[in-house]
Scaffold this motif. Structure first.
Motif, PDB file in Angstrom:
ATOM      1  N   TYR A  14       0.816  -1.225   0.000  1.00  0.00           N
ATOM      2  CA  TYR A  14       0.000   0.000   0.000  1.00  0.00           C
ATOM      3  C   TYR A  14       0.849   1.275   0.000  1.00  0.00           C
ATOM      4  O   TYR A  14       0.423   2.316   0.494  1.00  0.00           O
ATOM      5  N   SER A  15       2.029   1.184  -0.569  1.00  0.00           N
ATOM      6  CA  SER A  15       2.924   2.343  -0.635  1.00  0.00           C
ATOM      7  C   SER A  15       3.149   2.735  -2.089  1.00  0.00           C
ATOM      8  O   SER A  15       3.186   1.868  -2.975  1.00  0.00           O
ATOM      9  N   PRO A  16       3.297   4.026  -2.366  1.00  0.00           N
ATOM     10  CA  PRO A  16       3.582   4.460  -3.739  1.00  0.00           C
ATOM     11  C   PRO A  16       4.840   3.784  -4.283  1.00  0.00           C
ATOM     12  O   PRO A  16       5.793   3.533  -3.536  1.00  0.00           O
ATOM     13  N   ILE A  17       4.830   3.501  -5.568  1.00  0.00           N
ATOM     14  CA  ILE A  17       5.975   2.826  -6.181  1.00  0.00           C
ATOM     15  C   ILE A  17       7.103   3.837  -6.403  1.00  0.00           C
ATOM     16  O   ILE A  17       6.932   4.811  -7.138  1.00  0.00           O
ATOM     17  N   PRO A  18       8.266   3.618  -5.787  1.00  0.00           N
ATOM     18  CA  PRO A  18       9.393   4.540  -6.000  1.00  0.00           C
ATOM     19  C   PRO A  18      10.148   4.186  -7.283  1.00  0.00           C
ATOM     20  O   PRO A  18      10.292   3.013  -7.632  1.00  0.00           O
ATOM     21  N   VAL A  19      10.595   5.191  -8.009  1.00  0.00           N
ATOM     22  CA  VAL A  19      11.411   4.968  -9.205  1.00  0.00           C
ATOM     23  C   VAL A  19      12.655   5.848  -9.112  1.00  0.00           C
ATOM     24  O   VAL A  19      12.575   7.030  -8.772  1.00  0.00           O
ATOM     25  N   THR A  20      13.788   5.254  -9.408  1.00  0.00           N
ATOM     26  CA  THR A  20      15.054   5.978  -9.261  1.00  0.00           C
ATOM     27  C   THR A  20      15.665   6.400 -10.587  1.00  0.00           C
ATOM     28  O   THR A  20      16.593   7.208 -10.604  1.00  0.00           O
ATOM     29  N   ASN A  21      15.153   5.835 -11.700  1.00  0.00           N
ATOM     30  CA  ASN A  21      15.725   6.206 -12.996  1.00  0.00           C
ATOM     31  C   ASN A  21      14.692   6.016 -14.109  1.00  0.00           C
ATOM     32  O   ASN A  21      13.594   5.479 -13.884  1.00  0.00           O
ATOM     33  N   GLU A  22      15.060   6.433 -15.303  1.00  0.00           N
ATOM     34  CA  GLU A  22      14.161   6.401 -16.452  1.00  0.00           C
ATOM     35  C   GLU A  22      13.777   4.975 -16.841  1.00  0.00           C
ATOM     36  O   GLU A  22      12.642   4.709 -17.256  1.00  0.00           O
ATOM     37  N   GLU A  23      14.721   4.054 -16.709  1.00  0.00           N
ATOM     38  CA  GLU A  23      14.466   2.663 -17.092  1.00  0.00           C
ATOM     39  C   GLU A  23      13.352   2.051 -16.250  1.00  0.00           C
ATOM     40  O   GLU A  23      12.435   1.404 -16.777  1.00  0.00           O
ATOM     41  N   VAL A  24      13.414   2.265 -14.948  1.00  0.00           N
ATOM     42  CA  VAL A  24      12.374   1.733 -14.055  1.00  0.00           C
ATOM     43  C   VAL A  24      11.043   2.421 -14.332  1.00  0.00           C
ATOM     44  O   VAL A  24       9.983   1.785 -14.336  1.00  0.00           O
ATOM     45  N   TYR A  25      11.096   3.718 -14.596  1.00  0.00           N
ATOM     46  CA  TYR A  25       9.879   4.487 -14.880  1.00  0.00           C
ATOM     47  C   TYR A  25       9.163   3.920 -16.120  1.00  0.00           C
ATOM     48  O   TYR A  25       7.949   3.692 -16.109  1.00  0.00           O
ATOM     49  N   LYS A  26       9.933   3.689 -17.188  1.00  0.00           N
ATOM     50  CA  LYS A  26       9.344   3.169 -18.425  1.00  0.00           C
ATOM     51  C   LYS A  26       8.805   1.750 -18.233  1.00  0.00           C
ATOM     52  O   LYS A  26       7.801   1.365 -18.844  1.00  0.00           O
ATOM     53  N   LYS A  27       9.465   0.987 -17.382  1.00  0.00           N
ATOM     54  CA  LYS A  27       9.001  -0.376 -17.118  1.00  0.00           C
ATOM     55  C   LYS A  27       7.622  -0.357 -16.462  1.00  0.00           C
ATOM     56  O   LYS A  27       6.725  -1.124 -16.850  1.00  0.00           O
ATOM     57  N   ILE A  28       7.446   0.534 -15.484  1.00  0.00           N
ATOM     58  CA  ILE A  28       6.150   0.631 -14.794  1.00  0.00           C
ATOM     59  C   ILE A  28       5.068   1.121 -15.755  1.00  0.00           C
ATOM     60  O   ILE A  28       3.959   0.577 -15.798  1.00  0.00           O
ATOM     61  N   VAL A  29       5.396   2.142 -16.545  1.00  0.00           N
ATOM     62  CA  VAL A  29       4.428   2.683 -17.504  1.00  0.00           C
ATOM     63  C   VAL A  29       4.084   1.643 -18.570  1.00  0.00           C
ATOM     64  O   VAL A  29       2.964   1.615 -19.093  1.00  0.00           O
ATOM     65  N   GLY A  30       5.050   0.779 -18.893  1.00  0.00           N
ATOM     66  CA  GLY A  30       4.782  -0.293 -19.844  1.00  0.00           C
ATOM     67  C   GLY A  30       3.808  -1.322 -19.295  1.00  0.00           C
ATOM     68  O   GLY A  30       3.044  -1.935 -20.042  1.00  0.00           O
ATOM     69  N   GLN A  31       3.826  -1.500 -17.980  1.00  0.00           N
ATOM     70  CA  GLN A  31       2.904  -2.447 -17.351  1.00  0.00           C
ATOM     71  C   GLN A  31       1.516  -1.845 -17.162  1.00  0.00           C
ATOM     72  O   GLN A  31       0.511  -2.550 -17.245  1.00  0.00           O
ATOM     73  N   PHE A  32       1.485  -0.548 -16.909  1.00  0.00           N
ATOM     74  CA  PHE A  32       0.217   0.145 -16.681  1.00  0.00           C
ATOM     75  C   PHE A  32       0.292   1.510 -17.367  1.00  0.00           C
ATOM     76  O   PHE A  32       1.125   2.343 -17.005  1.00  0.00           O
ATOM     77  N   PRO A  33      -0.541   1.756 -18.389  1.00  0.00           N
ATOM     78  CA  PRO A  33      -0.427   2.980 -19.207  1.00  0.00           C
ATOM     79  C   PRO A  33      -0.859   4.241 -18.450  1.00  0.00           C
ATOM     80  O   PRO A  33      -1.896   4.841 -18.738  1.00  0.00           O
ATOM     81  N   PHE A  34      -0.034   4.625 -17.497  1.00  0.00           N
ATOM     82  CA  PHE A  34      -0.333   5.803 -16.682  1.00  0.00           C
ATOM     83  C   PHE A  34       0.349   7.031 -17.284  1.00  0.00           C
ATOM     84  O   PHE A  34       1.523   6.984 -17.654  1.00  0.00           O
ATOM     85  N   GLN A  35      -0.397   8.122 -17.392  1.00  0.00           N
ATOM     86  CA  GLN A  35       0.153   9.362 -17.931  1.00  0.00           C
ATOM     87  C   GLN A  35      -0.104  10.512 -16.960  1.00  0.00           C
ATOM     88  O   GLN A  35      -1.245  10.724 -16.532  1.00  0.00           O
ATOM     89  N   ASP A  36       0.961  11.205 -16.622  1.00  0.00           N
ATOM     90  CA  ASP A  36       0.858  12.354 -15.717  1.00  0.00           C
ATOM     91  C   ASP A  36       1.979  13.328 -16.081  1.00  0.00           C
ATOM     92  O   ASP A  36       3.159  13.059 -15.819  1.00  0.00           O
ATOM     93  N   ALA A  37       1.601  14.424 -16.704  1.00  0.00           N
ATOM     94  CA  ALA A  37       2.602  15.389 -17.181  1.00  0.00           C
ATOM     95  C   ALA A  37       3.438  15.943 -16.034  1.00  0.00           C
ATOM     96  O   ALA A  37       4.657  16.138 -16.168  1.00  0.00           O
ATOM     97  N   PRO A  76      12.088  15.411 -11.219  1.00  0.00           N
ATOM     98  CA  PRO A  76      13.380  14.717 -11.311  1.00  0.00           C
ATOM     99  C   PRO A  76      13.352  13.396 -10.530  1.00  0.00           C
ATOM    100  O   PRO A  76      12.502  13.188  -9.668  1.00  0.00           O
ATOM    101  N   PHE A  77      14.271  12.518 -10.871  1.00  0.00           N
ATOM    102  CA  PHE A  77      14.417  11.265 -10.118  1.00  0.00           C
ATOM    103  C   PHE A  77      15.225  11.536  -8.853  1.00  0.00           C
ATOM    104  O   PHE A  77      16.116  12.406  -8.852  1.00  0.00           O
ATOM    105  N   PRO A  78      14.949  10.793  -7.783  1.00  0.00           N
ATOM    106  CA  PRO A  78      13.899   9.775  -7.619  1.00  0.00           C
ATOM    107  C   PRO A  78      12.523  10.407  -7.423  1.00  0.00           C
ATOM    108  O   PRO A  78      12.406  11.518  -6.922  1.00  0.00           O
ATOM    109  N   LYS A  79      11.504   9.675  -7.816  1.00  0.00           N
ATOM    110  CA  LYS A  79      10.128  10.130  -7.653  1.00  0.00           C
ATOM    111  C   LYS A  79       9.229   8.917  -7.433  1.00  0.00           C
ATOM    112  O   LYS A  79       9.692   7.768  -7.479  1.00  0.00           O
ATOM    113  N   LYS A  80       7.947   9.166  -7.200  1.00  0.00           N
ATOM    114  CA  LYS A  80       7.038   8.071  -6.873  1.00  0.00           C
ATOM    115  C   LYS A  80       5.754   8.157  -7.701  1.00  0.00           C
ATOM    116  O   LYS A  80       5.244   9.246  -7.944  1.00  0.00           O
TER     117      LYS A  80
END
Length: 279
Positions: free
Chosen positions: A215-238, A244-248
């Motif tokens: 139940y915690s937000p998914i942390p991402v530390t780089n672009e590769e991890v970010y794209k992997k998550i977006v590839g699994q779930f098509p989430f878009q948020d400008a 900047p990284f890291p973000k959640k």
């Protein structure tokens, strides 16, 4: 073996129908189905290549010479009706494996392939009315057996395999001129059962995902991890993309996992509708 031959014949007929539908001039009279069939390199052995019918022919000839052909006809039909009832009795554990259903269908197809051959080679030992009567009995008993045994199955994979086997069974016998609409109607009933088994399976999958989530937000530390998550779930948020990284991500791992499983569930549901000849 007769079942394999019958299936191959049915498949060949479907292929031939596809050729005719794709080439209108064939059905227009310039080239017949028979000519197209003859031009094929595929040769399918007939029932006479696998079964020795000579004892039946000899008996029919002897009784005919003696003026007692009708006696033999009645005897033959009576005995075959008894054999049909034996063939149509499913084993008590048929529902446990796909092989149990396969053997059951093999027996039925083999029986009617033999009768179809006798119909076309003996000039009256059996007639269409007799075979139609046998098929009507066989169809009702087969459907009753399938309804009973399929109701015991709780494995969606086995139900799906059974559906594919029933479609092959129906298409094969339809290739010999037997009406099979009731089998496809019954498949719609099995589809409801299949949907129920899928719901039970995926309710467990979703429960496990929920129980294991932090139940915690998914942390991402780089672009590769970010794209992997977006590839699994098509989430878009400008706004999130600009950060900047890291973000959640504003959701836990539960969201992409459930999204992925919902797609799998929908795919599994649609699989049953394949080859059902629905219009």
């Amino acid at each position: 073996m007769l079942y394999l031959v019958a299936r191959r014949k049915a498949q060949q007929q479907r292929n031939l129908d596809n050729i005719v539908s794709q080439h209108p001039r064939i059905s227009g009279g310039k080239k017949s189905k028979k000519e197209v069939f003859a031009s094929s390199d595929l040769e399918v052995p007939g029932a006479q290549d696998l079964v020795d019918f000579s004892p039946v022919y000899r008996c029919l000839h002897i009784y005919s010479v003696l003026g007692a052909r009708e006696t033999f006809e009645n005897y033959y039909r009576k005995q075959r009706r008894k054999q049909a009832r034996l063939v149509l009795q499913p084993p008590s554990n048929m529902h446990e494996t796909l092989d149990g259903y396969r053997k059951y269908f093999n027996q039925i197809v083999g029986f009617f392939v033999v009768e179809d051959h006798i119909l076309h080679t003996t000039q009256g030992l059996v007639n269409r009315a007799y075979i139609d009567e046998l098929w009507e009995m066989a169809l009702s008993k087969t459907i009753a057996a399938l309804r009973t045994h399929s109701s015991y199955c709780s494995d969606p994979s086995l139900v799906l395999d059974l559906k594919n086997l029933i479609v092959l069974f129906a298409d094969t016998l339809q290739g010999y001129g037997f009406p099979v609409n009731q089998l496809f109607d019954m498949l719609l009933e099995i589809q409801d059962q299949y949907s129920e088994t899928l719901l039970k399976k995926w309710s467990g999958v979703f429960r496990n995902i929920l129980d294991s989530d932090n139940y915690s937000p998914i942390p991402v530390t780089n672009e590769e991890v970010y794209k992997k998550i977006v590839g699994q779930f098509p989430f878009q948020d400008a706004e999130l993309e600009k950060q900047p990284f890291p973000k959640k991500f504003p959701f836990s791992e539960f969201v992409p996992k459930v999204y992925s499983q919902i797609k799998e569930f929908i795919y599994a549901c649609l699989k049953f509708s394949e080859d059902l000849h629905l219009r």
